[in-house]
Design a protein around this motif. Structure first.
Motif, PDB file in Angstrom:
ATOM      1  N   CYS A 142      -0.095  20.458   6.325  1.00 29.50           N
ATOM      2  CA  CYS A 142       1.181  19.775   6.508  1.00 29.50           C
ATOM      3  C   CYS A 142       1.096  18.813   7.685  1.00 29.50           C
ATOM      4  CB  CYS A 142       2.280  20.818   6.749  1.00 29.50           C
ATOM      5  SG  CYS A 142       3.876  20.112   7.220  1.00 29.50           S
ATOM      6  N   PRO A 143       1.502  17.568   7.519  1.00 31.38           N
ATOM      7  CA  PRO A 143       1.433  16.606   8.620  1.00 31.38           C
ATOM      8  C   PRO A 143       2.384  16.930   9.765  1.00 31.38           C
ATOM      9  CG  PRO A 143       2.594  15.673   6.744  1.00 31.38           C
ATOM     10  CD  PRO A 143       2.002  16.962   6.282  1.00 31.38           C
ATOM     11  N   ALA A 165      -4.349  15.905   0.221  1.00 31.00           N
ATOM     12  CA  ALA A 165      -5.572  15.883  -0.573  1.00 31.00           C
ATOM     13  C   ALA A 165      -5.302  16.481  -1.956  1.00 31.00           C
ATOM     14  CB  ALA A 165      -6.663  16.681   0.138  1.00 31.00           C
ATOM     15  N   PRO A 166      -6.106  16.122  -2.969  1.00 34.23           N
ATOM     16  CA  PRO A 166      -5.896  16.635  -4.329  1.00 34.23           C
ATOM     17  C   PRO A 166      -5.837  18.150  -4.415  1.00 34.23           C
ATOM     18  CG  PRO A 166      -7.451  14.824  -4.353  1.00 34.23           C
ATOM     19  CD  PRO A 166      -7.203  15.138  -2.904  1.00 34.23           C
ATOM     20  N   GLU A 167      -6.677  18.845  -3.632  1.00 32.57           N
ATOM     21  CA  GLU A 167      -6.681  20.305  -3.704  1.00 32.57           C
ATOM     22  C   GLU A 167      -5.374  20.904  -3.208  1.00 32.57           C
ATOM     23  OE1 GLU A 167      -9.654  19.177  -0.361  1.00 32.57           O
ATOM     24  OE2 GLU A 167      -8.892  18.351  -2.244  1.00 32.57           O
ATOM     25  N   GLU A 216       0.225   6.572   8.763  1.00 31.62           N
ATOM     26  CA  GLU A 216      -0.541   5.417   9.221  1.00 31.62           C
ATOM     27  C   GLU A 216      -2.038   5.691   9.225  1.00 31.62           C
ATOM     28  OE1 GLU A 216       1.249   4.345  12.973  1.00 31.62           O
ATOM     29  OE2 GLU A 216       2.503   2.847  11.977  1.00 31.62           O
ATOM     30  N   ALA A 217      -2.428   6.965   9.398  1.00 31.79           N
ATOM     31  CA  ALA A 217      -3.855   7.310   9.381  1.00 31.79           C
ATOM     32  C   ALA A 217      -4.452   7.043   8.007  1.00 31.79           C
ATOM     33  CB  ALA A 217      -4.046   8.768   9.774  1.00 31.79           C
ATOM     34  N   GLY A 218      -3.651   7.262   6.957  1.00 32.64           N
ATOM     35  CA  GLY A 218      -4.105   6.955   5.603  1.00 32.64           C
ATOM     36  C   GLY A 218      -5.205   7.855   5.084  1.00 32.64           C
ATOM     37  N   ARG A 219      -5.368   9.048   5.689  1.00 34.16           N
ATOM     38  CA  ARG A 219      -6.411   9.976   5.250  1.00 34.16           C
ATOM     39  C   ARG A 219      -5.772  11.199   4.585  1.00 34.16           C
ATOM     40  NH1 ARG A 219      -7.991   8.669  10.466  1.00 34.16           N
ATOM     41  NH2 ARG A 219      -7.211  10.679  11.231  1.00 34.16           N
ATOM     42  N   PRO A 220      -6.110  11.459   3.315  1.00 27.59           N
ATOM     43  CA  PRO A 220      -5.574  12.653   2.656  1.00 27.59           C
ATOM     44  C   PRO A 220      -5.960  13.908   3.429  1.00 27.59           C
ATOM     45  CG  PRO A 220      -6.554  11.178   1.051  1.00 27.59           C
ATOM     46  CD  PRO A 220      -6.936  10.652   2.411  1.00 27.59           C
ATOM     47  N   GLY A 245       0.816  -1.202   0.000  1.00 31.25           N
ATOM     48  CA  GLY A 245       0.000   0.000   0.000  1.00 31.25           C
ATOM     49  C   GLY A 245       0.851   1.253   0.000  1.00 31.25           C
ATOM     50  N   THR A 246       0.183   2.377   0.210  1.00 35.74           N
ATOM     51  CA  THR A 246       0.871   3.664   0.222  1.00 35.74           C
ATOM     52  C   THR A 246       1.926   3.722   1.310  1.00 35.74           C
ATOM     53  OG1 THR A 246      -1.079   4.791  -0.651  1.00 35.74           O
ATOM     54  CG2 THR A 246       0.563   6.148   0.451  1.00 35.74           C
TER      55      THR A 246
END
Length: 204
Positions: free
Chosen positions: A148-149, A185-187, A140-144, A99-100
């Motif tokens: 900035c993380p 996210a894409p945006e 690990e959250a896997g949410r777009p 996966g990612t």
């Protein structure tokens, strides 16, 4: 070739001249450098309070820089053990397709360029361990996400590759980290792609 631990012992060894202890610390970054060699060195020097070109810094400051590096390395090694155990379980259960998170981990295996920075002089101000913790949690959250993380900034700029080929990724305009595209996210990616890095940091 000396191991990280052997080099760390040299940094702490009061019987060695300061120049050798400083050199040992620099060599530690050949084994573990979360921001890349130059950016990690600049970060450690800045936080410990000595200049990057200082050949004879206060030994106590060298030890302080090493302590921060070791703290981050311990966190990363623990994460790598957990990651390896998870992949064994997944393979046992028949999950073979990476996966990612797997792609990101392969790129960062060994602890180099885990959180690459757009510039050696532009990096997060927080401790290395805290930055790694935030990036690992975000992956690990896997949410777009749109921010900035590492620092939560919502402004990004695209980093061009050294040879002028198409852009290589979005850099946070606040802390300077190159965020994995999979976590944004894409945006956020679209906004970053429209702003060249040099123009963005000049306007930041």
């Amino acid at each position: 070739m000396a191991s990280f631990r052997a080099l760390a012992e040299q940094v702490r060894n009061p019987r060695l001249v300061t120049v050798r202890r400083r050199t040992a610390l620099r060599k530690c970054l050949e084994r573990f450098a979360p921001y890349g060699h130059r950016a990690t060195w600049h970060h450690l020097c800045t936080r410990a309070g000595f200049a990057t070109q200082d050949r004879d810094p206060d030994p106590a400051r060298l030890v302080a820089a090493l302590a921060e590096l070791e703290e981050a390395r311990a966190l990363w090694l623990a994460y790598e053990e957990e990651f390896a155990a998870r992949r064994r379980r997944e393979k046992h259960d028949g999950i073979r397709q990476p996966g990612t998170l797997d792609a990101w981990h392969r790129r960062t295996w060994g602890g180099y360029d885990i959180v690459p920075c757009a510039s050696p002089q532009r990096h997060p101000a927080a401790r290395l361990s805290e930055v790694l913790h935030r990036m690992i949690a975000a992956m690990e959250a896997g949410r777009p996400r749109r921010d900035c993380p590492v620092c939560g900034c919502t402004r990004f700029a695209w980093v061009p590759s050294p040879d002028g080929d198409p852009a290589t990724g979005p850099a946070c305009r606040d802390c300077g980290v190159l965020a994995p595209t999979a976590v944004l996210a894409p945006e956020a990616l679209h906004t970053a792609a429209g702003l060249p890095l040099a123009n963005a940091f000049a306007a930041a």
